[in-house]
Design a protein around this motif. Structure first.
Motif, PDB file in Angstrom:
ATOM      1  N   ASN A  95      26.353  21.681-102.569  1.00  0.00           N
ATOM      2  CA  ASN A  95      27.706  22.140-102.905  1.00  0.00           C
ATOM      3  C   ASN A  95      28.411  21.077-103.719  1.00  0.00           C
ATOM      4  O   ASN A  95      28.069  19.886-103.655  1.00  0.00           O
ATOM      5  CB  ASN A  95      28.510  22.508-101.653  1.00  0.00           C
ATOM      6  N   ILE A  96      29.367  21.513-104.491  1.00  0.00           N
ATOM      7  CA  ILE A  96      30.193  20.613-105.297  1.00  0.00           C
ATOM      8  C   ILE A  96      31.650  21.002-105.111  1.00  0.00           C
ATOM      9  O   ILE A  96      31.999  22.188-105.170  1.00  0.00           O
ATOM     10  CB  ILE A  96      29.789  20.648-106.792  1.00  0.00           C
ATOM     11  N   ASN A  97      32.477  20.004-104.846  1.00  0.00           N
ATOM     12  CA  ASN A  97      33.913  20.213-104.664  1.00  0.00           C
ATOM     13  C   ASN A  97      34.627  19.268-105.626  1.00  0.00           C
ATOM     14  O   ASN A  97      34.526  18.048-105.495  1.00  0.00           O
ATOM     15  CB  ASN A  97      34.315  19.914-103.221  1.00  0.00           C
ATOM     16  N   SER A  98      35.309  19.832-106.606  1.00  0.00           N
ATOM     17  CA  SER A  98      35.899  19.026-107.670  1.00  0.00           C
ATOM     18  C   SER A  98      37.372  19.354-107.835  1.00  0.00           C
ATOM     19  O   SER A  98      37.746  20.533-107.909  1.00  0.00           O
ATOM     20  CB  SER A  98      35.162  19.293-108.990  1.00  0.00           C
ATOM     21  N   SER A  99      38.211  18.314-107.863  1.00  0.00           N
ATOM     22  CA  SER A  99      39.652  18.473-108.118  1.00  0.00           C
ATOM     23  C   SER A  99      40.020  17.640-109.327  1.00  0.00           C
ATOM     24  O   SER A  99      39.690  16.447-109.398  1.00  0.00           O
ATOM     25  CB  SER A  99      40.480  18.029-106.904  1.00  0.00           C
ATOM     26  N   ILE A 100      40.679  18.272-110.284  1.00  0.00           N
ATOM     27  CA  ILE A 100      41.118  17.606-111.518  1.00  0.00           C
ATOM     28  C   ILE A 100      42.638  17.596-111.525  1.00  0.00           C
ATOM     29  O   ILE A 100      43.271  18.650-111.584  1.00  0.00           O
ATOM     30  CB  ILE A 100      40.586  18.321-112.778  1.00  0.00           C
ATOM     31  N   TYR A 101      43.212  16.395-111.423  1.00  0.00           N
ATOM     32  CA  TYR A 101      44.667  16.255-111.420  1.00  0.00           C
ATOM     33  C   TYR A 101      45.119  15.988-112.855  1.00  0.00           C
ATOM     34  O   TYR A 101      45.218  14.843-113.298  1.00  0.00           O
ATOM     35  CB  TYR A 101      45.080  15.114-110.492  1.00  0.00           C
ATOM     36  N   ASN A 102      45.363  17.072-113.592  1.00  0.00           N
ATOM     37  CA  ASN A 102      45.713  16.933-115.009  1.00  0.00           C
ATOM     38  C   ASN A 102      46.953  16.069-115.200  1.00  0.00           C
ATOM     39  O   ASN A 102      46.990  15.196-116.054  1.00  0.00           O
ATOM     40  CB  ASN A 102      45.958  18.318-115.632  1.00  0.00           C
ATOM     41  N   ASN A 103      47.959  16.341-114.397  1.00  0.00           N
ATOM     42  CA  ASN A 103      49.200  15.586-114.432  1.00  0.00           C
ATOM     43  C   ASN A 103      49.941  15.887-113.134  1.00  0.00           C
ATOM     44  O   ASN A 103      49.389  16.504-112.228  1.00  0.00           O
ATOM     45  CB  ASN A 103      50.040  15.951-115.668  1.00  0.00           C
ATOM     46  N   ALA A 104      51.169  15.432-113.052  1.00  0.00           N
ATOM     47  CA  ALA A 104      51.927  15.643-111.818  1.00  0.00           C
ATOM     48  C   ALA A 104      52.222  17.116-111.564  1.00  0.00           C
ATOM     49  O   ALA A 104      52.570  17.499-110.449  1.00  0.00           O
ATOM     50  CB  ALA A 104      53.231  14.854-111.874  1.00  0.00           C
ATOM     51  N   LYS A 105      52.054  17.953-112.587  1.00  0.00           N
ATOM     52  CA  LYS A 105      52.401  19.361-112.444  1.00  0.00           C
ATOM     53  C   LYS A 105      51.204  20.250-112.141  1.00  0.00           C
ATOM     54  O   LYS A 105      51.367  21.325-111.554  1.00  0.00           O
ATOM     55  CB  LYS A 105      53.077  19.866-113.730  1.00  0.00           C
ATOM     56  N   SER A 106      50.001  19.855-112.551  1.00  0.00           N
ATOM     57  CA  SER A 106      48.877  20.785-112.521  1.00  0.00           C
ATOM     58  C   SER A 106      47.659  20.168-111.854  1.00  0.00           C
ATOM     59  O   SER A 106      47.309  19.009-112.118  1.00  0.00           O
ATOM     60  CB  SER A 106      48.523  21.226-113.946  1.00  0.00           C
ATOM     61  N   THR A 107      47.006  20.966-111.005  1.00  0.00           N
ATOM     62  CA  THR A 107      45.762  20.572-110.362  1.00  0.00           C
ATOM     63  C   THR A 107      44.786  21.738-110.409  1.00  0.00           C
ATOM     64  O   THR A 107      45.144  22.861-110.043  1.00  0.00           O
ATOM     65  CB  THR A 107      45.984  20.159-108.895  1.00  0.00           C
ATOM     66  N   PHE A 108      43.558  21.471-110.880  1.00  0.00           N
ATOM     67  CA  PHE A 108      42.488  22.455-110.857  1.00  0.00           C
ATOM     68  C   PHE A 108      41.459  22.038-109.810  1.00  0.00           C
ATOM     69  O   PHE A 108      41.060  20.869-109.755  1.00  0.00           O
ATOM     70  CB  PHE A 108      41.797  22.570-112.218  1.00  0.00           C
ATOM     71  N   THR A 109      41.020  22.983-108.991  1.00  0.00           N
ATOM     72  CA  THR A 109      39.979  22.723-108.012  1.00  0.00           C
ATOM     73  C   THR A 109      38.860  23.737-108.193  1.00  0.00           C
ATOM     74  O   THR A 109      39.114  24.950-108.276  1.00  0.00           O
ATOM     75  CB  THR A 109      40.521  22.815-106.573  1.00  0.00           C
ATOM     76  N   PHE A 110      37.635  23.221-108.279  1.00  0.00           N
ATOM     77  CA  PHE A 110      36.462  24.081-108.443  1.00  0.00           C
ATOM     78  C   PHE A 110      35.511  23.822-107.289  1.00  0.00           C
ATOM     79  O   PHE A 110      35.239  22.676-106.932  1.00  0.00           O
ATOM     80  CB  PHE A 110      35.756  23.791-109.764  1.00  0.00           C
TER      81      PHE A 110
END
Length: 527
Positions: free
Chosen positions: A291-306
């Motif tokens: 499994n892979i759990n990935s969080s990308i904190y683009n900036n203080a406003k946006s977070t992507f989690t896959f």
């Protein structure tokens, strides 16, 4: 000469001026797993230069350009963290990991908006990494059963799990009913209300939350409660972890984890194989997963989690035996199960993508879309069942924090939909020989709900919450066997009358460490 001296003095003065220029570093302190603000966190540069985060987890600290700083960030109930801001950055996000579920100051999902345990009206159990590491997570029930009012049981080493919340969930031996479960914001409770946990590797969990009692005003059906499972996060830096576990009855587990963690990215990749010979006849278990759990904190406003997870397992079923026979021969198994080589086979994949976006500190949205596929085979004492199941759905919720007059208030409005498409066949099975076809069906259950919630801070220490959900359930069944020879075709469609489930609760903070709440809520179990 004088001109050169004046020129050098000018350059030196300019350098001092530039070096001495100050700027405001604005940042946020949030929970590593929930991505929720941590109010009251301390950001310390020195004894004189110390700031606290506000109720939105935000802070503003004055720094000088051209210097390297080390900020110590602490919060009650969380591990401390030292961060070095990029000299060219004007914003910073600091993620802290909770240390102990017993501390009432740590954040919980708070029925979606996020509050501390003390301020969350309801009975909530919490397991954080420190608690999960206390036991061998292959036998996850040892850890899960630390939560009062909740119980987990397994059919064998790591499959056939069922969770019982306040007495609901023990109606079935192999799957969960009466509660809802989520895995990294992906609903793993099917549209027909059943929960199968066989494709979850519990040793890779990093956080568990259990809401006891009906909270269907936010999470849809689930009269027993809700279980939130979250994969572990990577520590800071780049890490590689190799583990090996062995035990009695041929238990072996090998697992490899690779993690990358920083203020912008958190990526955790796990791969492992596990086996055990069991202690009874026909009791072998084999499992491999990644499994892979990935969080990308683009900036203080946006977070992507896959998240993506794959599991393949084979678990033999020894079956039921007479108690006297079990005492005399502890390793025995049911004879028909031995003859049919009774077992469960599973191959599963789940994929989910989540975006959390803060339009402003007071207005945000969190949306998850997910798909999945499972192929299962179950050889029992007299029947073989083969199922091909596909899963798809989405969940979204908007959160708004605005006052009503002098009363601080929060609003939540959202919806969730999930649909399954199952192709299922059953056959007679005798002494390992496949018999006649018994059933051949296409099942398409679907459920969705729309929910809303209002939180009113009536006084500094008193919170009142009103919420409700409208729940819609439907079943579409196509039976591919014609009526005849004593068989009745079961093709049909059923749409149930929508059910509105309200929830009302009031919470009062008596002291710094004690709060009381009163709750009225309604839930239901799906047919």
């Amino acid at each position: 000469m004088i001109k050169k001296l004046l020129w050098l003095l000018f350059l030196q003065g300019s350098g001092i001026l530039l070096y001495g220029q100050s700027y405001h570093l604005k940042g946020f302190v949030r929970d590593l797993y929930l991505n929720q603000p941590i109010p009251g966190a301390v950001v310390r540069l020195s004894e004189r230069d110390t700031v606290h985060t506000d109720e939105d987890g935000a802070f503003d600290i004055l720094l000088r350009k051209g210097r390297e700083y080390h900020l110590l960030v602490t919060a009650n109930g969380y591990g401390s963290k030292t961060v070095t801001p990029d000299p060219n950055a004007i914003d910073l996000t600091v993620l802290l990991e909770s240390m102990n579920y017993q501390l009432s100051s740590i954040q919980v999902r708070g029925l979606y908006n996020g509050e501390s345990l003390l301020h969350s009206p309801g009975s909530i159990g919490n397991l954080v990494p420190k608690d999960l590491q206390r036991n061998n997570l292959i036998n996850f029930s040892n850890t899960f059963n630390l939560i009062t009012g909740a119980r987990m049981e397994f059919r064998n080493t790591s499959t056939g799990a069922r969770i019982i919340l306040r007495g609901y969930g023990n109606q079935n031996n192999n799957t969960g009913v009466g509660y809802k479960a989520y895995y990294n914001d992906i609903p793993i409770t099917d549209a027909d209300g059943t929960t199968v946990l066989d494709d979850i590797d519990f040793a890779t969990l990093g956080r568990v939350e259990v809401f006891k009692g009906p909270v269907s005003s936010v999470y849809g059906s689930g009269i027993g409660g809700v279980v939130n499972l979250m994969s572990e996060k990577a520590p800071d830096g780049t890490t590689i972890r190799q583990s090996f576990t062995t035990g009695s009855s041929g238990l072996e587990r090998e697992a490899t984890s690779i993690g990358i963690g920083n203020e912008r990215d958190n990526i955790m990749l796990n791969y492992g194989v596990q086996k055990t010979d069991g202690w009874r006849l026909n009791d072998d278990s084999r499992k491999n997963f990644w499994n892979i759990n990935s969080s990308i904190y683009n900036n203080a406003k946006s977070t992507f989690t896959f998240f993506a997870g794959y599991a393949q397992s084979l678990d033999q079923i020894p079956g039921q035996v007479d108690s006297l026979g079990l005492i005399r021969y502890p390793d025995t198994a049911e004879l028909t199960n031995i003859r049919n080589n009774s077992r469960n086979e599973l191959e599963s994949i789940r994929i989910g993508l989540t975006q959390e976006y803060f339009f402003s500190p007071r207005f945000s949205n969190k949306t998850t879309v997910f798909v999945g596929s499972q192929e299962t085979g179950q050889w029992l004492s007299a029947i073989l069942t083969k199922t091909d199941k596909n899963i798809l759905g989405a969940r979204t919720a908007f959160n708004l924090d605005v006052p009503i007059g002098n009363v601080a208030s929060k609003f939540t409005l959202g919806t969730e939909v999930i649909k399954n498409v199952l192709y299922q066949k059953t056959y007679n099975l005798t002494n390992g020989v496949l018999g006649t076809l018994r059933t051949d069906q296409e099942l398409k259950p679907m459920q969705w709900n729309a929910f809303g919630k209002v939180e009113l801070q009536l006084a500094k220490k008193t919170l009142m919450v009103f919420s409700a959900a409208a729940n819609f359930v439907m079943y579409d069944n196509i039976d591919l066997i014609k009526t005849g020879g004593g068989y009745i075709n079961q093709t049909g469609f059923k749409r149930f009358t929508p059910l509105v489930t309200p929830r009302w609760v009031i919470n009062h903070l008596i002291s710094e460490h004690v709060s009381v709440y009163s709750n009225y809520s309604m839930g239901f179990g799906q047919p």
